[in-house]
Design a protein around this motif. Structure first.
Motif: not given
Length: 462
Positions: A24, A27-28, A31-32, A34-35, A179, A199
């Motif tokens: 988890d 994955a977070a 995600a950062r 990706r942002k 990031d 992902s």
């Protein structure tokens, strides 16, 4: 909480340990990343190139820490100065060609239409890097991926646990935005779960055939692009007109450097019969007198321990099996008293070998090489192709036309003439058969790290 432990081949101690990141949390972090990718891709290409170059420069400034750290992690002698030569050559070349490689293909720019093909970044690129050349293999993808506008998530082998952490620190200290380039400490199940969840937008993996299969299985159905560089069993063929001393020196260095732990290291040799006896004599002398096995922190050491005891065990097993089947080892164990039966493994040259022996078929990835005589180009070609792998092949002759004709028939990714064990950043680094698919470096490397995006803009009606 489970942890990743790096066992140093120098003395068997735990050199480094890091907690495994939960899926988890990982994955977070992705995600950062990706942002952050959209903003990174919007930056001008010149600015991305400048920041990536600064990251590599900052990494170079850490050489006093990096070089002994590599010796402790995977056994490479400090006398060789780490991997900065290759890192800088590859990074500089990819930065220099980026404008050309990423330039749009313009089809039409008229009063009525604009038609062009652009190179769009994939998004988040996942780099799973190996331990044998942990900086250079990672740089092959990290630098062009970042320059092309992707963000990069790096996971390194446990044997070189600290490399990803250090690389990200260097690039961050050089000014790369938060990031855009991150390092994750993951175990195999966590890695596979992230991949299977879709992902990532592209995955580059360098490692074993088994690892490549696991990556493919995890990515199945996600339509994630893959670049895979897997095993190798690279051959050399010395023809009757070759420069014998040059061939011996280059091929034996290609077989023994880094304790034989090179993706494109030479693992099997085929020698034209008129040169065979002389080549074997010189090769044995080169190994018997030219290498010093020992502690990699000693500046006099030229061959350190293998990265892990289990890697050395496989090489010993292949060698012992071959000798039991009739091969002869030409190197006397008395020449290498530092061989401890563990990670410190003496080099060996085998003759009277055949392709019935695993040492001539399976990847050894250690300081052992088998040598066979051949009577024709056709026989040499058949033996070179009698292998599940195809990364490089080294041909030795003064006749470039002959080398090209033979090279056309070799099932391999790169054909060398009168050199070996080198990666030219201007050429695509690629393989075939069980060595994998895809290609890094060169302009093709940029193309693999981007996708074509077409624009058909009609300005006014006809």
């Amino acid at each position: 909480m489970s942890s990743l432990k790096l066992i140093s081949p120098v003395d068997g101690s735990v050199y480094a340990e890091r907690p495994v990141m939960g899926v988890d949390d990982a994955a977070a972090a992705v995600a950062r990343s990706r942002k952050a990718q959209k903003g990174w891709a919007r930056r001008p290409l010149e600015e991305r190139i400048k920041l990536v170059r600064a990251g590599v420069a900052r990494l170079n400034e850490m050489s006093d820490e990096v070089v002994p750290e590599l010796a402790w992690m995977m056994g490479r002698p400090v006398r060789y100065g780490g991997e900065f030569g290759g890192v800088n050559e590859r990074s500089n070349y990819m930065a220099e060609i980026a404008q050309r490689a990423l330039a749009p293909i313009e089809i039409e720019n008229s009063a009525q239409f604009e038609r062009r093909i652009e190179r769009a970044p994939h998004g988040v690129v996942f780099v799973v890097a190996p331990w044998n050349y942990p900086y250079m293999t990672a740089i092959n993808t990290v630098v062009p991926a970042l320059i092309a506008g992707n963000t990069v998530v790096l996971k390194h082998a446990t044997q070189t646990l600290l490399v990803g952490e250090r690389m990200v620190r260097a690039f961050t200290e050089a000014g790369l935005p938060e990031d855009v380039f991150i390092n994750l400490f993951l175990d195999h199940p966590g890695t596979e779960k992230l991949i299977s969840s879709g992902s990532f937008d592209f995955i580059n993996f360098t490692g074993s055939v088994g690892g490549g299969k696991a990556i493919e299985r995890a990515a199945a159905g996600t339509f994630t692009g893959l670049g895979l560089e897997l095993g190798g069993k690279d051959p050399g063929y010395v023809m009757e007109d070759a420069d014998l001393d040059w061939a011996v020196d280059t091929l034996m260095d290609g077989a023994m450097f880094n304790a034989g732990q090179c993706c494109c290291g030479i693992e099997r040799l085929y020698i034209a019969r008129p040169l065979y006896d002389a080549f074997v004599e010189k090769a044995a002398a080169w190994v018997s007198s030219g290498l010093k096995l020992g502690n990699p922190l000693d500046p006099e050491t030229t061959i350190g321990p293998m990265a892990n005891v289990r890697f050395a065990k496989e090489v010993r097993t292949q060698t012992e099996e071959a000798i039991a089947q009739g091969a002869r080892g030409l190197i006397d164990p008395k020449d290498y008293p530092a061989d401890d039966g563990g990670a410190y493994l003496m080099p060996q040259v085998l003759v009277d070998v055949t392709h019935d022996m695993r040492v001539m078929r399976d990847e050894s990835f250690g300081p052992v090489v088998g040598i066979m005589p051949v009577d024709s180009d056709e026989q040499a070609l058949a033996l070179m192709n009698d292998c599940q792998f195809g990364l490089t092949a080294s041909l030795w002759t003064n006749d470039a036309g002959r080398a090209a004709r033979i090279g056309d028939e070799i099932e391999t990714g790169t054909v060398f003439m009168n050199r070996a064990d080198y990666l030219d950043p201007a050429l695509c680094w690629t393989g075939c058969k069980a060595t994998g698919r895809g290609g890094s470096l060169s302009e093709i490397g940029f193309h693999n790290l981007t996708r074509p995006k077409s624009y058909h803009l009609r300005k006014k009606s006809a």
